[in-house]
Structures are given as C-alpha cells and as structure tokens.
Scaffold this motif. Sequence first.
Motif, PDB file in Angstrom:
ATOM      1  N   THR A 194       0.745   2.786 -12.487  1.00  0.00           N
ATOM      2  CA  THR A 194       1.962   3.302 -11.091  1.00  0.00           C
ATOM      3  C   THR A 194       2.930   2.972 -11.808  1.00  0.00           C
ATOM      4  O   THR A 194       4.040   3.901 -11.464  1.00  0.00           O
ATOM      5  N   ILE A 200       2.570   9.352  -7.297  1.00  0.00           N
ATOM      6  CA  ILE A 200       1.177   8.919  -7.466  1.00  0.00           C
ATOM      7  C   ILE A 200       0.421   9.365  -5.617  1.00  0.00           C
ATOM      8  O   ILE A 200       1.485   8.563  -4.621  1.00  0.00           O
ATOM      9  N   THR A 201      -0.888   9.405  -5.964  1.00  0.00           N
ATOM     10  CA  THR A 201      -2.291   9.381  -4.494  1.00  0.00           C
ATOM     11  C   THR A 201      -2.848   8.734  -4.507  1.00  0.00           C
ATOM     12  O   THR A 201      -3.654   8.223  -5.697  1.00  0.00           O
ATOM     13  N   LEU A 202      -2.834   7.363  -3.305  1.00  0.00           N
ATOM     14  CA  LEU A 202      -3.995   6.891  -3.105  1.00  0.00           C
ATOM     15  C   LEU A 202      -4.761   7.513  -2.308  1.00  0.00           C
ATOM     16  O   LEU A 202      -4.417   8.189  -0.864  1.00  0.00           O
ATOM     17  N   VAL A 223       4.431   5.139  -3.725  1.00  0.00           N
ATOM     18  CA  VAL A 223       3.642   6.264  -3.101  1.00  0.00           C
ATOM     19  C   VAL A 223       4.266   7.373  -2.500  1.00  0.00           C
ATOM     20  O   VAL A 223       4.695   7.336  -2.329  1.00  0.00           O
ATOM     21  N   ILE A 226      -0.387   9.183   0.712  1.00  0.00           N
ATOM     22  CA  ILE A 226      -1.522   9.024   1.114  1.00  0.00           C
ATOM     23  C   ILE A 226      -2.922   9.938   1.984  1.00  0.00           C
ATOM     24  O   ILE A 226      -2.343  10.393   2.289  1.00  0.00           O
ATOM     25  N   ILE A 245       6.828   9.600   2.419  1.00  0.00           N
ATOM     26  CA  ILE A 245       5.047   8.902   2.362  1.00  0.00           C
ATOM     27  C   ILE A 245       4.891  10.379   2.484  1.00  0.00           C
ATOM     28  O   ILE A 245       4.953   9.785   4.003  1.00  0.00           O
TER      29      ILE A 245
END
Length: 250
Positions: A194, A200-202, A223, A226, A245
Amino acid sequence: MKAKRSELMKEYIIEKQHVSLKELEDHFNVSMNTVRRDITKLLDDPRFEKVYGGVSVKQNKLVPFENRSVENKELKKRIAQEAAKLIKDNDLIYIDSGTTTKYILDYLDESINVTILTNSLDVLLKSEKLKNVSIFILGNIFKKKTRSFVGINPEELVNRYNVSKAFMAATAVSFHSGLMNSDIMEYEIKKHITDISEDITLLIDHTKFDKSTLFTYAPIEKVNTIITDKEFTDADRQLFKEKHIDVITT
C-alpha cells in the motif's frame, strides 16, 4: 518508558501472546517496578490487556480464515467480479491473499495483457490458465493456514516494482483504525504494497466493517476504491466523499 523498549516489549508480547511480569523483567533486564510502569503505559494500546500476573494480546473474535473461505462465497465472487472490471491492458497489479481477492482472475478478460504480483497461492494457480498473464510471487515462507507466502525484503520490493493498482483484502476495517489484519508477517507485505501502489482498491464484505484486530496496515485515506455489499448511511457516504474514496456497492 523508553520508546525503543516499548516497541520491543510490544513485539515480544505479540510473539508470545501471553507473558508474565517476571518474564518481562528477566527478558528486558529491568526491575519489576520498571516493568509495572512500562505495562501501565503499554495498556493504552487497545491490542493488549492486563491479566493476573502478566499481560496478554487480546483475542479477536473474527472468523478463522479456513471458515471464511466458504462463507458468503457468491457474495465474494460478485465483489471480485467488480474488481476485475478495473483491470486494464498492460497494468501491473498486486492481488492480495484473501478469501475474496482470490476470485478476481475468474472474471478477468482473457484478452488483457497484465502482470500480476501476488503472495497468494490461489491466485498463482489460477494465473496458470491465463496465457496473457505474467506473474511474480512475493514471499519466501509459505503459510498453509492462509494459503499465502510471507517474508519479504522491503527495500527490494520498493526498488523493483511499480505497482499501478493493488487489490487488497483486510480482516477488519473502520474509519478510525483503517485497514487491519491480525498476522504480523501478512502485515509487512500489506503495508509495503500500500505504500508503493498508485491506486488501491479494497475488496471487503459487510462482515468486516467496524471491527478491530491487531495491526493497521494502512489508513482509510490511502484507499481509492472500496468494493463491498455493505449499505452505507448518508453520513458514511459523505465521509467517503470527503476522503475522495469511490464506493462500488454490489
């Protein structure tokens, strides 16, 4: 309490899970009075609790990995399917080990050329069937329990790879504590990935929200997207908007 001894003491307790005050006195070669003062300050950290004669790591109540892998399977697949849509031609992506992320390659467009960095055995095995996928494995120690590879050289990771997108898993997540997991060796990989990733995709289902576990590997602000089945309140959505986000709800 000296900062260095504080961190060493935390690491020691996490490794042992439970230690007596006498054990800390002997291991750190300090007086019992010093141990008691250190522990009083250490208990400000919510990961630890005082027990009779010593201190322990709090046991979280989250479902074990081997059970999570079969729970909500269709839901996890829907989340992974949405994640696969974000992968573009010539991306260099990281796919985290996890019970949801492992399904991403099931939905990847087979015409896309992509390079994958992963520490997941399941992702490795799935990639074998995709002719346009190149794959690099992180980690030199295999953990059977989580079907993942751990143990990395952080400097080598930072200097060698330019990760355009990271698809991450988490054991728990909250606005306050961020993205969390409960294993120190998994934590090391997640944290460094990270740190170096551009996007960044959660991937996370509703059962992981507003819970807590031992280690925060990234704040929620890191992030970009999401993907989840959770229905958020208007207040939650406003917070996501303020933190820039995007939320994709399956």
